[in-house]
Structures are given as structure tokens and as C-alpha cells.
Design an enzyme around this catalytic site. Structure first.
Site, PDB file in Angstrom:
ATOM      1  N   ASP A 178      39.551  30.100  38.865  1.00 19.83           N
ATOM      2  CA  ASP A 178      40.436  31.220  39.219  1.00 19.83           C
ATOM      3  C   ASP A 178      41.890  30.824  38.972  1.00 19.83           C
ATOM      4  OD1 ASP A 178      41.654  33.420  41.188  1.00 19.83           O
ATOM      5  OD2 ASP A 178      39.552  33.935  40.914  1.00 19.83           O
TER       6      ASP A 178
ATOM      7  N   ARG B 290      54.156  39.990  45.927  1.00 21.24           N
ATOM      8  CA  ARG B 290      53.588  38.668  45.672  1.00 21.24           C
ATOM      9  C   ARG B 290      54.451  37.899  44.664  1.00 21.24           C
ATOM     10  NH1 ARG B 290      47.853  36.398  43.430  1.00 21.24           N
ATOM     11  NH2 ARG B 290      47.467  34.964  45.115  1.00 21.24           N
TER      12      ARG B 290
ATOM     13  N   TRP C 294      39.873  39.699  35.230  1.00 21.04           N
ATOM     14  CA  TRP C 294      41.149  40.354  34.876  1.00 21.04           C
ATOM     15  C   TRP C 294      41.755  40.919  36.160  1.00 21.04           C
ATOM     16  CZ3 TRP C 294      42.519  42.176  29.569  1.00 21.04           C
ATOM     17  CH2 TRP C 294      43.671  42.963  29.550  1.00 21.04           C
ATOM     18  N   ASP C 295      42.778  40.261  36.644  1.00 21.84           N
ATOM     19  CA  ASP C 295      43.347  40.640  37.935  1.00 21.84           C
ATOM     20  C   ASP C 295      44.595  41.510  37.769  1.00 21.84           C
ATOM     21  OD1 ASP C 295      43.590  40.675  40.703  1.00 21.84           O
ATOM     22  OD2 ASP C 295      43.263  38.526  40.906  1.00 21.84           O
TER      23      ASP C 295
ATOM     24  N   CYS D 279      39.471  43.358  38.606  1.00 19.81           N
ATOM     25  CA  CYS D 279      39.897  42.905  39.934  1.00 19.81           C
ATOM     26  C   CYS D 279      41.317  43.404  40.143  1.00 19.81           C
ATOM     27  CB  CYS D 279      39.868  41.374  39.979  1.00 19.81           C
ATOM     28  SG  CYS D 279      40.432  40.687  41.552  1.00 19.81           S
TER      29      CYS D 279
ATOM     30  N   ASP E 298      38.729  41.445  48.538  1.00 22.42           N
ATOM     31  CA  ASP E 298      38.989  40.054  48.926  1.00 22.42           C
ATOM     32  C   ASP E 298      38.380  39.746  50.286  1.00 22.42           C
ATOM     33  OD1 ASP E 298      40.248  39.239  46.664  1.00 22.42           O
ATOM     34  OD2 ASP E 298      42.289  39.543  47.401  1.00 22.42           O
TER      35      ASP E 298
END
Ligand code: GLA
Length: 730
Positions: A371, A448, A482-483, A531, A553
Site C-alpha cells: 500500500d 490530508r 487506485w485511491d 478506493c 476503511d
């Protein structure tokens, strides 16, 4: 009977299969009146006169003849159920399409011009769309009365599914540009408002809560303006006829093949009908359509069931599996996945990952996924996004991949292609690639620690494509997660002129599809999983490219059971990425049982597992290998107890040949001794099945009439039973 038909004498279009029928009357003025949507009928010819009831018709002043005129066939312009309401006329219920032309007004009035019926489905280039065999399409062409703009209304129906696909596409056939200020995908007018509206709202780690409200007077809206389909509201909604439930009554499911802003709007007006428009959100939307250009709205998917929510979901599930997902790999190939994230987050090196791989193989892992944290200067989440080069000081990926090969498993990796940290080489070299940077603002919202890349800008998309392609050429990985870990705040693009800023939201989504579409086409054997901070972009647009999506999550079963259960209303279990993690609320046995009702995987530090836990998880992995494809992936799902309406959550899947079935039963609060018979569904009444809960064998009829007997047991909090039923062949 043909799937799509036009009866010229009655001026009646019908779309019909064995499950449902849809009828449209072409009225004298060229408007398309929706006269029926409901259970299949043998004969639709009576519908032409439904709309003739009553005497009142709307009057109009004919400027050319200077006379008052009525409509010859009694059209009631403000109330008739329509396929495309005009805007700026009698009809104030809310038009699906609004244009502004050279005159500056908002009036938009499309009238029928022609139609064609063809086998197959429309293909919208650059957009995810439905595909597959057994469909027929009615394409109705309408022309705007002032501007030379054509509207194509596409309606497709399948021979074997209770699914209707609808969308609009606009073509500017005139000599001047027009602005599209609203471009919904569909309108649906129903003559009754006796429905409950179910939608799925939430937030990070609590996606898709069940929200049910009666449809009421005025406007109800389910929407996202966050730039993604969102955790806050999912684009999947249900209209449930009053009194309908899981197994009976009328249920209509609606979804969009789209990943960006959307708006579902329900309006109940003076005449008590239900007027629905559904499509891209029109907030801050404006699109310039130059002469010769075409604009296609995303396809909307409508599932109709007269057999309750279960029938509606079954239709959606089959549609996603058979007519949406394009992943080239075999459906049988859903490897058990081990993801490094929750086990070690950013702190790993080659040795640690090699140990993880060795340990994870003991619990059945077939695909190891590294990840976040392997690239650029990404040692925490403040930096590195945008720099998709392996951090060689931290990890030797060649070695890791070679080790996976030795161990007989595959390898995958994490990307977040649409984002950039301001502390990154990409941002230092190209600050203009960040959304909002060139717009003269003093500050930009951070989430973030990251900015959104301007995917309306072709050069930014190309840059990321080149980086990913270079990576994939050197490291041919089997899988990419693919986030997408922030929403869109300031939506100003430096790559577009001021008059085109209303195009940004949609162009960001088109940029996502361009990049994902290109990579999936060039690397057809690499599986991409969607994702977005968990399940923040769980939608049909993403599923077109990615056969599965990380669901949330939150893997703690206490919450997770609701999330997975609710996701199943609109999406098949085969799309739901679900992992066993090391949350302490429930034992591994429970977490594994729940994860088996999805695409199974792990996310923990495997070095900390006890021998007993390894044994439990290896056994679950074996069950997955044996039954996932036939029972979960291709089987039929039955929701037996809904966690939002009681103390239990219970789901059952039955293989198509009805030889095997898996049941998961969980309770929420602890509960003492009581009767608990859970009646199963979908089994063959005459077959005999052995269940591995009490080891007994009964007929399918017995399980369906009497039930699986969980009585006389004390259940602890979030206690769980996983039961396998297998046909006993004598
Ligand atoms: C998101 C995802 C997680 C993980 C992290 C990595 O939150 O949902 O699964 O990939 O990003 O930063």
C-alpha cells in the site's frame, strides 16, 4: 413480442420484456408522454387513451396565426408525465435539460423529430457505459424549437433483466455555440407519489447508512457536490412502494454510471404525481457546446422489481456483473489479497515486506499488495504524492516481486493518481497542475495535506500517465489499488478560460476516466481496484473499469456488517472489497465470516497471529477458494435479516445450481436464550442439504419453511455463525 416497438397508429412506443413494461405516447405537439412504467403486460394498446381522460387541455397562443389554440389530443402541459419536460413554459416541475442560446433566455423546448430502434446499446466514447448482449435501444431524436440543437433520448432494455438504461445526448447542429446549464441523464414521471425514498448517506468509515423517508410534497434531493460520488451520499437510491419489503411489492432502484457530482431530485407537485430528474449535479455546472459538438450525459440505470427489494437488487447485481464490469481478467480469478496498510502503514523496508509475504502465505494469500509509502519521499502523508518513482532507499521492489513469484503469489501496489502533495517534486516543477493554483486565490483548502490535481488539464493527466506507464513497464504488477483521498473544494482550473469554469467538475471525472481507461486498456491483465478513503467512490462509473472497490476503511464487524449489508442493495458482493483486520471487537472467526461475503482479503501484521488464528484464517481461505465463485460471485444473494431493523444481520447466498449455500448470521447486542429460526430462501425444496452448524441434513423445503435453528443459545455481542449448506447426493 419485440423488446422495443412502435405502434404508429396509436403513436405508442413500448419497451417490454417478461418483467416490466414502459410505454411512451408521442403526442400531437411532439412531446413524449410516459404513460406506463410497471409490471410487464401482454398488451399495451390501451395506454394511448389513458391520457385522453378528462377534458382540460392547456391553451396556447399561436403568434403566427394570432389565435388561441388547444392541443388536439388534450395535452395537459403542466402535469402530463413526460420523458423530457420543457423549461420556461407551463411546466414548472423541473426540466432535465436547460440550454441558454444566443438570445440569453433559459427557455428550452425539445419536440420529437424522429426515432430509430436498433439491437445493442449506445456507446458513449470516453465514458463508462453498459454493454453486452440481448439489449435493444430506442433512440428518440428531438429538436429544440429555437436553437438548432438535437436531443437524443436513449432507452435500452434487456431481454433477460428487469433493467432499463436511460440517457440524453445533445448535439449542436446549429451555427452558434449554446450553453448547457443543466444536463441530467433522465426524467421519470410516475402517476403516484406513494413511495418511500431510500438513500445511503454516511461519512468516512461509516459509508452507506440506510436512510428511509416517505416521499413527501415538494422537493427531496439526494446529491453530491464534493467532486466524487462520495461517502456522504451514494448515487444509488431506491423508490419503494408503500408496503413493499424485501420479498414483495414494487421497488425501483436508480443509479448512475458516473463517479462525480450527481443529483437525484424528486418533486411532488399539485397533481400528486412524482417527478424525478436524475443525473449530473447542475450546481456550478455550465458547458459550452460549440457548433458540431456533442455532449453525452452519463447513463442512468433503472431496476424495476415487483418482487420487492430482493428482486431489485438481484437485477442490479446481474447488470453489474454481466453488463458493466469490463475487466479483462477471468471472473474466476479473485485472488485472496493481503494488503500491507493496516499492518505497517508507512513503516516498512524490504526485509519487513518479505517477512509479511512469507507470513501471509500461511493464511492463503494469493496476491500481496504493498500500500501507500513506497514512492518519492513518502514516509508519512505530508509528502510525496505525485512522485511515482520507487523509493529505492526504502524498498527493493524487484526483490519483493521476485519473492512473490518464488512463493507462487502475485503482487500489487497502491497509487493515488489524481493527487499531489505540495511537498513533492511534481508540485515544485508544475504548481499549475494543482487545481485552483492558477486562479488567483490566496489560499486553497487542504485535505490530508494534499491538493487535487487539475485533471481538466490534459498535460497534468499526461504527466501522471507517463509516470505510471514507466512504472508499469519496469514493474509489471498484477494489481493496482487506485485511491482518491480528498474531495474537490475550490474548483477553479487554470487550464480553462473563465467562461468554461462551469465545466471543471465534469472534466475532472472525464480526466479520471481517460487515465483509468487508457491504463486498463494497455494493461488488461492488471486488475485495478477502486478506493477513495475507503468507500468514498463506490459507484458504477468506477466499477466499469475496476471489478471491485475497497468498501470502507472500517473493518470492525460492529460497523462493517451494516456497511456491507447496505452496499449490497445496489452492488453485488463480488464488487465489495472486504478484509479481515486486527480490530479487537470480534475474533478472527467472525471477521473472516463477514469478509467472505465480499472479495476476501487481509490487512494486519501477520507476524502477530497466533497459530490458532492462522489455522482459523487458513480454513476461511479454503472455504473462499472452494465456494466464492459459485456461491458468492455468481450465486444469488438473499438478505434475511436487516441490521437497520432489528438485532440481527443475516445474509444467504445460493449457487445457481442450488447445490450449495452460505449463510452468515450476526447479532448486535448480546441476547439470551430465545427462539431463533432463520428461514432460508432460494434452495431447491426437494433437495437434501447438510448444514455444518449442527451437522443435520434436511430438505430445502424444511430450511425454507422451518428454518436454520439458532434457538436456545446465548449470543454475545457481535456473535456470528457462518453456515455452509451442501447438497447431499445419495
Ligand atoms: C486510504 C485508503 C486506505 C489506505 C490509505 C493509504 O485511506 O482507504 O486503505 O490505502 O489511504 O494512505
Amino acid at each position: 413480442m419485440r423488446l422495443v416497438d412502435y405502434n404508429e397508429k396509436l403513436r405508442l412506443f413500448t419497451l417490454s420484456n417478461n418483467s416490466f413494461g414502459y410505454a411512451i405516447y408521442l403526442n400531437d405537439a411532439g412531446y413524449l408522454e410516459t404513460v406506463y412504467f410497471g409490471r410487464a403486460m401482454r398488451d399495451y394498446s390501451d395506454f394511448a387513451c389513458v391520457r385522453e381522460a378528462g377534458e382540460y387541455a392547456s391553451p396556447r397562443y399561436n403568434i403566427r396565426t394570432a389565435r388561441e389554440e388547444g392541443y388536439r389530443d388534450g395535452f395537459k402541459a403542466d402535469a402530463a408525465p413526460l420523458e423530457v419536460s420543457p423549461h420556461g413554459t407551463w411546466d414548472k416541475r423541473g426540466a432535465p435539460i436547460i440550454l441558454r442560446g444566443a438570445r440569453g433566455g433559459f427557455e428550452t423546448d425539445f419536440r420529437y423529430e424522429s426515432h430509430r430502434i436498433y439491437a445493442g446499446l449506445p456507446v458513449e466514447e470516453g465514458m463508462p457505459h453498459a454493454h453486452g448482449a440481448g439489449a435493444e435501444t430506442l433512440e428518440l431524436t428531438l429538436r429544440e424549437r429555437t436553437y438548432n440543437v438535437l436531443l437524443r433520448l436513449n432507452l435500452s432494455v434487456f431481454s433477460d433483466k428487469n433493467i432499463l438504461i436511460k440517457n440524453f445526448a445533445l448535439e449542436n447542429a446549429g451555427g452558434a455555440a449554446v450553453k448547457i446549464v443543466r444536463a441530467m441523464s433522465m426524467q421519470l414521471d410516475l402517476p403516484s407519489a406513494d413511495y418511500d425514498l431510500v438513500h445511503f448517506c454516511g461519512r468516512w468509515a461509516k459509508e452507506r447508512d440506510w436512510c428511509e423517508n416517505p416521499v413527501h410534497d415538494g422537493v427531496q434531493e439526494v446529491s453530491s457536490n464534493l467532486g466524487r460520488s462520495s461517502a456522504e451520499e451514494n448515487p444509488f437510491v431506491i423508490l419503494k412502494a408503500r408496503g413493499a419489503d424485501e420479498t414483495q411489492g414494487e421497488a425501483i432502484g436508480l443509479n448512475l454510471i458516473y463517479s462525480g457530482n450527481f443529483k437525484f431530485r424528486a418533486f411532488v407537485g399539485a397533481y400528486r404525481g412524482l417527478h424525478i430528474t436524475y443525473g449530473m449535479n447542475d450546481e456550478d455546472f455550465e458547458w459550452t457546446l460549440a457548433p458540431g459538438e456533442r455532449f453525452a450525459a452519463p447513463q442512468a440505470v433503472v431496476a424495476y422489481s415487483a418482487e420487492g427489494l430482493g428482486g431489485m437488487s438481484a437485477a442490479m447485481h446481474r447488470f453489474v456483473r454481466e453488463n458493466l464490469v469490463t475487466y479483462g481478467g477471468s471472473r474466476a480469478d479473485r485472488p485472496i489479497l493481503f494488503n500491507s496498510w493496516e499492518g505497517c502503514y508507512f513503516s516498512f523496508d524490504t526485509a519487513r515486506i518479505l517477512t509479511y509475504i512469507d507470513e501471509s502465505v500461511r493464511i492463503g494469500t494469493q496476491l500481496f499488495v504493498l500500500d501507500d509509502g513506497w514512492f518519492g519521499a513518502r514516509d508519512d502523508d505530508t509528502r510525496g504524492l505525485g512522485d511515482w518513482r520507487v523509493n529505492l532507499k526504502k524498498i527493493d521492489l524487484h526483490k519483493v516481486m521476485a519473492h512473490c513469484k518464488e512463493m507462487g503469489i502475485r503482487f500489487g501496489i497502491w497509487f493515488e493518481p489524481e493527487m499531489v502533495n505540495f511537498d513533492s517534486d511534481l508540485f515544485r516543477a508544475h504548481p499549475e497542475y494543482a487545481l485552483g493554483m492558477n486562479a488567483g486565490r490566496q489560499e486553497l483548502s487542504l485535505m490530508r495535506h494534499q491538493l487535487h490535481l487539475d485533471f481538466a488539464c490534459a498535460a497534468a493527466v499526461e504527466n501522471i500517465y507517463a509516470q505510471m506507464k514507466a512504472f508499469l513497464s519496469e514493474y509489471p504488477v498484477d494489481y493496482i489499488k487506485w485511491d482518491y483521498n480528498r474531495t474537490v473544494a475550490e474548483h477553479l482550473s487554470g487550464s480553462l478560460p473563465p467562461e468554461r469554469q462551469g465545466e471543471v467538475y465534469h472534466r475532472l471525472v472525464l480526466g479520471y476516466y481517460t487515465l483509468l481507461g487508457r491504463l486498463t486498456a494497455e494493461f488488461p491483465h492488471t486488475m485495478f481496484e477502486g478506493c477513495s478513503s475507503g468507500g468514498g467512490r463506490f459507484d458504477l462509473g468506477t466499477l466499469y473499469y475496476c471489478p471491485q472497490i475497497w468498501c470502507s476503511d472500517e473493518s470492525d464487524p460492529a460497523q462493517r456488517m451494516d456497511i456491507q449489508f447496505n452496499t449490497s442493495y445496489g452492488y453485488p458482493l463480488s464488487a465489495i472489497g472486504s478484509h479481515v483486520n486486527d480490530s479487537k471487537v470480534a475474533p478472527y472467526r467472525t471477521k473472516a465470516a463477514l469478509a467472505l461475503f465480499g472479495t476476501y482479503g487481509y490487512e494486519m501484521n501477520p507476524e502477530l497471529l497466533t497459530e490458532e488464528e492462522v489455522h482459523t484464517l487458513a480454513a476461511a481461505a479454503e472455504l473462499y477458494q472452494k465456494y466464492h465463485l459459485s456461491v458468492i460471485e455468481e450465486g444469488t444473494l438473499y438478505r434475511l435479516c436487516a441490521p437497520h431493523s432489528g438485532n440481527y444481520m443475516c445474509m444467504q447466498c445460493v449457487s445457481q445450481d442450488r447445490s450449495a449455500s452460505l449463510v452468515i448470521f450476526m447479532n448486535k447486542l448480546k441476547e439470551g436464550d430465545r427462539f431463533r429460526f432463520i428461514r432460508l430462501r432460494g434452495l431447491d425444496g426437494e433437495k437434501r442439504y447438510r448444514n455444518d452448524f449442527d451437522g443435520q441434513t434436511h430438505t430445502g423445503e424444511y430450511y425454507m419453511r422451518v428454518g436454520l435453528n439458532f434457538s436456545r443459545e446465548w449470543l454475545g455481542e457481535f456473535d456470528c455463525r457462518l453456515v455452509l449448506l451442501t447438497e447431499e447426493v445419495l
